[in-house]
Design an enzyme around this catalytic site. Structure first.
Site, mmCIF file in Angstrom:
data_model
loop_
_atom_site.group_PDB
_atom_site.id
_atom_site.type_symbol
_atom_site.label_atom_id
_atom_site.label_comp_id
_atom_site.label_asym_id
_atom_site.label_seq_id
_atom_site.Cartn_x
_atom_site.Cartn_y
_atom_site.Cartn_z
ATOM 1 N N HIS A 50 0.728 -1.118 -0.471
ATOM 2 C CA HIS A 50 -0.057 -0.030 -0.108
ATOM 3 C C HIS A 50 1.348 1.283 -0.048
ATOM 4 C CE1 HIS A 50 -3.271 -2.566 2.150
ATOM 5 N NE2 HIS A 50 -3.471 -2.621 0.482
ATOM 6 N N THR A 51 0.258 2.764 -0.268
ATOM 7 C CA THR A 51 1.149 4.257 -0.100
ATOM 8 C C THR A 51 1.975 3.992 1.570
ATOM 9 O OG1 THR A 51 -1.046 5.175 -1.217
ATOM 10 C CG2 THR A 51 1.066 6.268 -0.391
#
Lengths: 261, 260
Positions: free
Chosen positions: B32-33
């Site tokens: 994920h980010t």
């Protein structure tokens, strides 16, 4: 002839990256889902009341986010303002978790009233809060909660928690950034620790002063003193003091100014 | 050309070195980010008598590169709420699409009342909190400005962790260090917002933007400003910081290449 068919031999000399060979290192998450918003809370009970208090400063690092973010909430009220509630909750630590926890407990207490046709007792609410916290044992609500109200006999009741739901009923408790500054003061002034009756004996024979419930005005003054002292020595505590007092007549809320430096 | 069809068009290891297979990984944790990519800097906001003013510059940076210099970071919602975005620009555009779908749904509904700024702030804070709880954060810090349910001016903040707070004047990012002290001096706590005029508020924001442009390396002198009053929203998106004076720069000594 054999050398013409020997594909692997030639493939290896030149070399192409067909297959994934060496395992890539496992990537670490760079995202930390918690922060500390500072502040402190404190609860004390008496024979017919319970007081929860907290400062209203919200911090992140050395920044002051806001000077007016309350940490004490009415739980299970009839409307947005919390009117009609008889239980109070304070949360300190990670404010976003604190809000989520407050809203969950609030809806649980409301649903209890709708389904059973009577308000939830403080002891039942205390057990439920422990369960809610423990349900997130492996991704905890990073908060120290204190729950207060009146028990079935009308005496002041106060329950303190750790972030994963361990709880006990106590006479008084300080939590948050300045807990280590306030709690020893409370031990001495509420539970009369290290206080002895003058002239009751020599050395170890001295009789300890027995703890007894304090009157409301005296407790309010203790809370104000505890916070004015904490503000002097802790940078994350200050701005305003919010106090909620639970009695048989309902919940009263008062604010006092604290130093804003 | 050789006799290995699967090798055609591929770089030879003896010429280019072995390909780093970590880029092709399909197993392992889902990524994920974990840090923002294209980012916007500070958002600043002030309440005044009868309304709220909000401002950002028009820059989207890629690290230290000033990548896009015409990105509007103020988003009008309905007819009396504005969201100012700091942080990741692609996440801002995602939230913008979320808000667009809510806007459409609310406008087609038959209850007839639109979400106010307070409702919008609650919604955004919950979106941020849900996403941080999934370890997939939306990397933004936003200010929401407008009116609450009682028609009083509203200004509140929400960030990628779901943390929320409200104050008469707020700033995100670098602005929390540089703009908030200016705003607190101009509009102290003793002075209620009823005594702050719209002109004072807007002038204060312009002053803060100028200071930010002087000292924040990821800022721009082109900015957007929104003034929300009962008459509606006055949004200007192509403003220029005026009256700059770099004379102070001459007096800065003691560090960098020049040391005396």
């Amino acid at each position: 002839m054999a050398s013409l068919l020997d594909h692997t031999a030639r493939g290896e000399t030149v070399g192409y990256s067909f297959s994934q060979s060496a395992a890539a290192p496992v990537k670490q998450h760079g995202f930390y889902p918690y922060t500390d918003n500072g502040g402190s809370t404190l609860g004390i009970t008496g024979s017919d009341f319970a007081i929860l208090a907290g400062d209203t400063r919200s911090t992140s690092g050395y920044n002051i986010n806001s000077r007016m973010v309350p940490k004490v909430f009415k739980i299970g009220g009839d409307d947005e303002t919390g009117e009609g509630a008889h239980i109070i909750l304070s949360v300190v630590g990670f404010a976003a978790d604190g809000n989520a926890l407050k809203e969950r407990l609030d809806s649980v207490v409301k649903m209890y009233k709708y389904q059973h046709g009577k308000p939830m007792s403080v002891s039942a609410c205390a057990q439920r809060l422990s369960t809610i916290l423990y349900q997130k044992r492996f991704f905890p609500y990073y908060v120290t909660a204190i729950l207060a109200g009146l028990d079935e006999e009308g005496k002041g009741a106060l329950y303190s928690y750790d972030p994963v739901g361990s709880y006990e009923r106590e006479q008084c408790r300080a939590a948050g950034a300045a807990a280590s500054l306030i709690m020893p003061f409370l031990d001495n002034q509420v539970n009369f620790k290290n206080q002895y009756i003058p002239g009751s004996g020599e050395g170890h024979a001295l009789e300890a002063k027995k703890a007894e419930p304090l009157p409301q005005d005296h407790v309010k003054q203790l809370v104000r003193d505890a916070f004015t002292s904490a503000v002097e020595r802790h940078i994350e505590v200050g701005d305003n003091l919010q106090m909620m007092i639970a009695t048989k007549d309902g919940i009263q809320e008062v604010y006092h100014p604290l130093k804003k430096d | 050309m050789n006799h290995f069809p699967e090798a055609w068009g591929r770089p030879r290891d003896d010429v280019y070195g072995a390909y780093n297979p970590s880029y092709l990984q399909t197993t392992g944790p889902k990524a994920h980010t974990s840090s923002p990519a294209v980012t916007g800097t500070s958002v600043i906001g002030v309440k005044f008598n009868g309304g709220v003013a909000l401002a950002t510059d028009n820059l989207a940076s890629y690290g230290s590169l000033a990548r896009f210099s015409d990105v509007k970071r103020l988003r009008v919602f309905g007819d009396k709420a504005v969201v100012g975005f700091g942080g990741d620009v692609s996440d801002m555009q995602y939230i913008d699409r979320l808000l667009a779908s809510i806007d459409i749904r609310e406008n087609y509904s038959n209850h007839g009342n639109m979400l106010n700024a307070k409702n919008l702030h609650t919604y955004l804070a919950k979106v941020f909190y849900k996403r941080r709880s999934e370890f997939n954060p939306l990397w933004n810090h936003v200010l929401v400005a407008g009116y609450d349910g009682e028609g009083k001016p509203f200004l509140s903040s929400a960030d990628l962790l779901g943390t929320t707070f409200s104050a008469p004047h707020l700033a995100t990012g670098f602005g929390a260090h540089l703009a908030v002290p200016i705003l607190r001096r101009l509009f102290p706590d003793e002075k209620p917002i009823e005594e702050v005029t719209q002109e004072h508020a807007v002038d204060a924001l312009k002053q803060c933007l100028k200071v930010l442009f002087y000292r924040d390396a990821r800022s721009l002198d082109k900015y957007s400003i929104a003034v929300i009053t009962k008459d509606g929203i006055d949004l200007k998106e192509n403003e220029q910081i005026e009256g700059q004076s770099w004379a102070f720069a001459e007096r800065i000594k003691g560090y960098g290449a020049q040391t005396n």
